[in-house]
Write an enzyme that holds these catalytic residues in place. Structure first.
Site, short mmCIF file in Angstrom:
data_model
loop_
_atom_site.label_atom_id
_atom_site.label_comp_id
_atom_site.label_asym_id
_atom_site.label_seq_id
_atom_site.Cartn_x
_atom_site.Cartn_y
_atom_site.Cartn_z
CE LYS A 161 51.86 27.89 35.04
NZ LYS A 161 50.39 27.69 35.08
N GLY B 206 48.85 38.69 35.63
CA GLY B 206 48.87 37.99 37.10
C GLY B 206 49.05 39.11 37.97
N GLY C 194 54.62 39.08 39.00
CA GLY C 194 55.26 39.82 37.81
C GLY C 194 56.59 40.21 37.92
CD GLU D 298 48.77 44.69 30.46
OE1 GLU D 298 48.35 45.19 31.44
OE2 GLU D 298 49.11 45.25 29.51
CB CYS E 11 43.18 43.43 35.80
SG CYS E 11 43.72 41.80 35.54
CD GLU F 92 44.70 43.43 41.77
OE1 GLU F 92 45.89 42.58 41.70
OE2 GLU F 92 44.06 43.53 40.66
C1 UN1 Z 1 41.30 41.68 32.99
O1 UN1 Z 1 40.76 41.76 33.74
O2 UN1 Z 1 42.67 41.16 33.04
O3 UN1 Z 1 37.95 45.65 30.14
C2 UN1 Z 1 40.97 41.86 31.52
C3 UN1 Z 1 37.75 44.52 30.54
C4 UN1 Z 1 37.70 43.32 29.87
C5 UN1 Z 1 39.21 42.72 30.23
C6 UN1 Z 1 39.78 42.51 31.53
N1 UN1 Z 1 37.69 43.75 28.52
O4 UN1 Z 1 37.20 44.46 31.77
#
Ligand code: UN1
Length: 502
Positions: free
Chosen positions: A181, A234, A239, A256, A290, A390
């Site tokens: 999804k 997300g 989460g 994550e 992230c 965030e």
């Molecule tokens: C993300 O933002 O969830 O290290 C992944 C990094 C990328 C992956 C980011 N290789 O910024």
């Protein structure tokens, strides 16, 4: 026909190897965030009934797939990786059009998918377990990895190809089947991926795609008794909800979640290098990673020269469509992201000093997109909201500290723990940082982004729940250990008893 130039069409779900409409008969749109007049397509608003069909199809396919030798499964992953490489440019362009990141970064996103496909293809010939001596004579012991079953894969829009690949490749190579999804901001990227997975030869039912709202599709996956493992990337609140819901069924859940990543700049740092690393980490992907750096924690003595460099360079970054080669920073993903970032500007003005940015992108050609200027706040305190929450946009806070110890305290004083970095020329300090920074990923003399797929990816604290993606660590999410004892002595041998004196 190239989907990038095609008329907006209606896309379908992929269940049991067939492209099908949702039983619910509803669709939703995906639009280009750089120009919302550009309609990419209509996508199926999947329902709980669609999910149930997808799960049944995955269960049925799993009976055969788990018995398919892992090296054979790996060969299909390899073909998929090769197809991604062959179609890289087309996929990258479609990605930029759908979620906004600049084309070079979209290519990197596809490349990350290729890398994990090849890495996991190789796992088909490894999937190592242990063989180990038994404590008893004429007895042999080993442990093997077994698939768990149907994996629910729920993914975000910011890495719309890499992250699904991070999750689906280890799941599939180890013999699970998948119900996927994707985010409703990037259903087209997901569709293109799944088309190539089908072309690579994943058997019907091993991969099922159900687009649609999280509240309906995501919920149906998470609450199903027949999906024993869920992987989700997300925001932290979703989460947490998901894990709570899954806990009632004792499911395995890999999360994550958020980040509030910091870059420490010490007085002995190469400031030009630090500036490059900070700009790339804070404003690359418009701050929507992230792993993006949203805090710079700098020794007081270098704050001014650093700010001078950051301001000058941030002002020179060009906003625009990621498809234009002159663009440095693309749009935010949608109107909700724009209003969230805008809201934090008010917070930041109260807490720190606005150095640059702070407004929607206003130059000609940007009026139909969700653009926001790269923004820097100075004089921020470690516990201020803009240094704690965030934002997921191009907003950077600069936090002055007295010394290394102050930097460590500030860096670790957040609820997240994904990525961190330090700029210093002192090897001893660099090693202290590797020990002291409470994050799953640490960079020395580089920014906070750019993780490679053969190392574990994930974070501490509220960034996740202890699992890691990528690397061989990813296999732990998707496999169950089975320990096997073979006694060839011909008589009963009791462990812990028959090998002890008396
Ligand atoms: C993300 O933002 O969830 O290290 C992944 C990094 C990328 C992956 C980011 N290789 O910024």
């Amino acid at each position: 026909m190239d989907p990038v130039v095609a008329e907006a069409r209606t896309f379908q779900l992929f269940i049991a190897g067939e492209w099908v409409d949702s039983g619910g008969g509803r669709t939703f749109e995906s639009r280009n965030p750089a120009d919302t007049r550009d309609l990419i397509g209509h996508f199926q608003a999947g329902t709980a009934a669609d999910v149930a069909r997808a799960i049944r199809s995955a269960e049925t396919a799993g009976l055969r797939w788990r018995r398919t030798p892992a090296p054979k499964r790996g060969e299909i992953l390899y073909r998929f990786g090769a197809l991604l490489a062959e179609h890289k440019e087309r996929l990258a362009r479609a990605m930029t059009r759908e979620m906004g990141k600049v084309l070079t970064e979209a290519r990197g996103d596809v490349q990350e998918g290729i890398d994990i496909a090849f890495l996991m293809a190789g796992e088909g010939r490894r999937l190592f377990g242990d063989t180990t001596p038994s404590e008893l004579p004429d007895k042999w012991a080993m442990s093997i990895r077994e698939p768990i079953g149907v994996a629910g894969i729920i993914t975000p829009w910011n890495f719309p190809m890499a992250i699904p690949c991070w999750k689906m490749m280890p799941a599939l190579v180890s013999g699970n089947t998948v119900v996927f999804k994707p985010s409703s901001d990037t259903p087209h990227c997901a569709t293109l991926l799944v088309e190539l997975m089908a072309a690579a030869g994943f058997p019907a039912g091993t991969v099922n795609l159900v687009t649609g709202p999280g509240a309906e599709v995501g919920d149906a996956i998470v609450s199903s008794p027949d999906v024993p493992v869920i992987s989700f990337t997300g925001n932290t609140e979703t989460g947490r909800r998901l894990a709570t819901q899954a806990a009632t069924r004792l499911k395995r859940v890999s999360l994550e979640l958020g980040g509030k990543n910091g870059i420490v700049v010490l007085a002995d740092a190469d400031l030009d290098l630090a500036t490059d690393g900070i700009l790339w980490s804070a404003f690359g992907t418009t701050g929507q990673r992230c792993t993006a750096a949203s805090r710079v924690i700098a020794e007081r003595t270098v704050v001014d020269p650093l700010l001078e460099r950051l301001e000058r360079r941030a002002k020179a970054l060009r906003l625009g469509s990621g498809l234009d080669s002159g663009t440095d920073v693309g749009p935010l993903v949608n109107a909700g992201a724009l209003s969230k970032v805008t809201g934090y500007i008010e917070v930041g003005r109260r807490e720190g000093e606005l150095v640059t940015g702070g407004r929607r992108g206003s130059s000609a050609g940007l009026e139909h997109g969700h653009f926001f200027e790269p923004t820097i706040f100075a004089g921020v305190a470690p516990m201020d909201r803009i240094a704690q929450e965030e934002i997921f946009g191009p907003v950077l806070s600069v936090i002055p500290v007295d010394d290394y110890q102050g930097a460590v305290t500030a860096l670790n004083q957040v609820r997240y723990g994904l990525s961190s970095s330090i700029f210093t020329r002192d090897a001893n300090t660099a090693f202290r940082a590797m020990r002291d920074f409470e994050t799953g990923i640490v960079y020395i003399n580089a920014g906070t982004i750019g993780a490679e797929t053969h190392l574990p990816f994930g974070g501490t604290k509220e960034t996740g729940n202890g699992h890691r993606e990528a690397g061989h660590a990813a296999l732990d999410t998707y496999t169950e250990w089975k320990s096997i004892y073979v006694d060839f002595s011909g008589h009963l041998q009791r462990a812990q008893i028959d090998n002890q004196p008396g």
